[in-house]
Design an enzyme around this catalytic site. Structure first.
Site, PDB file in Angstrom:
ATOM      1  N   THR A   8       0.858  -1.191   0.000  1.00  0.00           N
ATOM      2  CA  THR A   8       0.000   0.000   0.000  1.00  0.00           C
ATOM      3  C   THR A   8       0.885   1.228   0.000  1.00  0.00           C
ATOM      4  O   THR A   8       2.060   1.161   0.366  1.00  0.00           O
ATOM      5  CB  THR A   8      -0.907   0.033   1.249  1.00  0.00           C
ATOM      6  OG1 THR A   8      -1.848   1.085   1.143  1.00  0.00           O
ATOM      7  CG2 THR A   8      -0.116   0.258   2.518  1.00  0.00           C
ATOM      8  N   ASP A  70      -7.173  -6.505   2.643  1.00  0.00           N
ATOM      9  CA  ASP A  70      -8.387  -6.134   1.929  1.00  0.00           C
ATOM     10  C   ASP A  70      -9.528  -6.161   2.936  1.00  0.00           C
ATOM     11  O   ASP A  70      -9.626  -7.095   3.736  1.00  0.00           O
ATOM     12  CB  ASP A  70      -8.663  -7.110   0.777  1.00  0.00           C
ATOM     13  CG  ASP A  70      -9.667  -6.519  -0.194  1.00  0.00           C
ATOM     14  OD1 ASP A  70      -9.365  -5.468  -0.784  1.00  0.00           O
ATOM     15  OD2 ASP A  70     -10.759  -7.085  -0.359  1.00  0.00           O
ATOM     16  N   GLY A 150     -14.997   6.184   5.101  1.00  0.00           N
ATOM     17  CA  GLY A 150     -15.876   5.139   4.557  1.00  0.00           C
ATOM     18  C   GLY A 150     -17.212   5.060   5.285  1.00  0.00           C
ATOM     19  O   GLY A 150     -17.929   6.051   5.437  1.00  0.00           O
ATOM     20  N   ASP A 152     -17.783   4.507   8.423  1.00  0.00           N
ATOM     21  CA  ASP A 152     -17.714   4.740   9.866  1.00  0.00           C
ATOM     22  C   ASP A 152     -18.922   5.478  10.451  1.00  0.00           C
ATOM     23  O   ASP A 152     -19.406   5.102  11.523  1.00  0.00           O
ATOM     24  CB  ASP A 152     -16.422   5.488  10.228  1.00  0.00           C
ATOM     25  CG  ASP A 152     -15.208   4.570  10.235  1.00  0.00           C
ATOM     26  OD1 ASP A 152     -15.389   3.340  10.214  1.00  0.00           O
ATOM     27  OD2 ASP A 152     -14.084   5.085  10.273  1.00  0.00           O
TER      28      ASP A 152
HETATM   29  P1  IMP Z   1      -9.716  -1.459   1.954  1.00  0.00           P
HETATM   30  O1  IMP Z   1      -9.647  -2.784   1.272  1.00  0.00           O
HETATM   31  O2  IMP Z   1      -9.128  -1.493   3.349  1.00  0.00           O
HETATM   32  O3  IMP Z   1      -9.162  -0.340   1.116  1.00  0.00           O
HETATM   33  O4  IMP Z   1     -11.278  -1.144   2.193  1.00  0.00           O
HETATM   34  C1  IMP Z   1     -12.224  -1.153   1.120  1.00  0.00           C
HETATM   35  C2  IMP Z   1     -13.411  -0.264   1.472  1.00  0.00           C
HETATM   36  O5  IMP Z   1     -14.097  -0.786   2.625  1.00  0.00           O
HETATM   37  C3  IMP Z   1     -13.027   1.158   1.847  1.00  0.00           C
HETATM   38  O6  IMP Z   1     -12.981   1.977   0.699  1.00  0.00           O
HETATM   39  C4  IMP Z   1     -14.161   1.562   2.776  1.00  0.00           C
HETATM   40  O7  IMP Z   1     -15.270   2.010   2.019  1.00  0.00           O
HETATM   41  C5  IMP Z   1     -14.525   0.274   3.469  1.00  0.00           C
HETATM   42  N1  IMP Z   1     -13.820   0.173   4.754  1.00  0.00           N
HETATM   43  C6  IMP Z   1     -12.775  -0.657   5.059  1.00  0.00           C
HETATM   44  N2  IMP Z   1     -12.379  -0.464   6.329  1.00  0.00           N
HETATM   45  C7  IMP Z   1     -13.182   0.506   6.839  1.00  0.00           C
HETATM   46  C8  IMP Z   1     -13.245   1.148   8.121  1.00  0.00           C
HETATM   47  O8  IMP Z   1     -12.469   0.898   9.052  1.00  0.00           O
HETATM   48  N3  IMP Z   1     -14.197   2.088   8.244  1.00  0.00           N
HETATM   49  C9  IMP Z   1     -15.066   2.431   7.257  1.00  0.00           C
HETATM   50  N4  IMP Z   1     -15.039   1.883   6.049  1.00  0.00           N
HETATM   51  C10 IMP Z   1     -14.104   0.921   5.832  1.00  0.00           C
END
Ligand code: IMP
Length: 198
Positions: A8, A70, A150, A152
């Site tokens: 990342t 992910d 996101g 939250d």
């Molecule tokens: P990533 O794979 O960690 O990038 O997460 C993918 C998507 O899931 C993000 O774009 C958020 O929309 C949602 N997401 C993942 N983790 C969180 C969190 O801790 N809070 C809120 N949304 C989350």
């Protein structure tokens, strides 16, 4: 000192992972620091598959141990949606409002949901390990709080939304923290405990 690449360039994830793994004598490098810039298509059907896709792409470039994660939100009343489509569920800034409108007729007892994170670790020999973390809660009726990102503001852990928790409070209980704790235990076992308890 061992180097592990985190697949990342997200500075929040990098800081969180560094804080947890540095006591084990592990240096966590961003993709940029490791000199790789890959963006593989995340076309897996599970969080674990997508984490593995990201980790393998970086491992193929560096040959170094790699971590990739992910995450997403799984809502029971929506049969687990948005799940692996969490980031693409709606245009930026509309994730919460879209979810709330889809949930408007769902009664309180059926508003259960969980955040899930899968972390893929590929070691120096190319062997894969997956650690999964969850955080269970409910979907509220309105957006509350201004912290986090996101989903939250609509994900309630007890009587507060994740966006009403401080970063420290969220990091105690979050899906990502729970997956990282499992990974920490595996790496502590593997790379020794000498540095583990600061
Ligand atoms: P990533 O794979 O960690 O990038 O997460 C993918 C998507 O899931 C993000 O774009 C958020 O929309 C949602 N997401 C993942 N983790 C969180 C969190 O801790 N809070 C809120 N949304 C989350």
């Amino acid at each position: 000192m061992r180097n592990i690449v985190l697949a990342t360039n997200n500075s929040h994830k990098l800081r969180e992972v560094r804080e947890i793994l540095e006591p084990l004598g592990i240096t966590v490098l961003s993709q940029q620091e490791a000199g790789v810039q890959v963006e593989p298509e995340e076309n897996g059907s599970t969080f674990a598959e997508n984490a593995e896709i990201k980790a393998r792409a970086v491992y193929a470039e560096t040959g170094l141990p790699v971590l990739a994660d992910d995450s997403g939100l799984c809502v029971d009343a929506l049969d687990g949606a948005p799940g692996v489509y969490s980031a693409r569920f709606a245009p930026a800034g509309e994730l919460c409002s879209k979810l709330l409108s889809m949930m408007q007729d769902v009664p309180a007892a059926q508003r259960t949901a969980k955040f899930v994170t899968d972390i893929a670790f590929i070691d120096e020999n190319g062997q894969l390990l997956i650690c999964e973390g969850e955080c269970c809660g409910t979907i509220g009726y309105e957006e509350r709080g201004t912290n986090g990102f996101g989903y939250d503001p609509v994900f309630f852990y007890g009587d507060r939304s994740f966006a009403e928790l401080s970063a420290q409070e969220k990091n105690q209980v979050s899906h990502r923290a729970n997956a990282l704790k499992k990974l920490y235990d595996v790496l502590k076992e593997r790379y020794g405990e000498s540095h583990a308890d600061k």
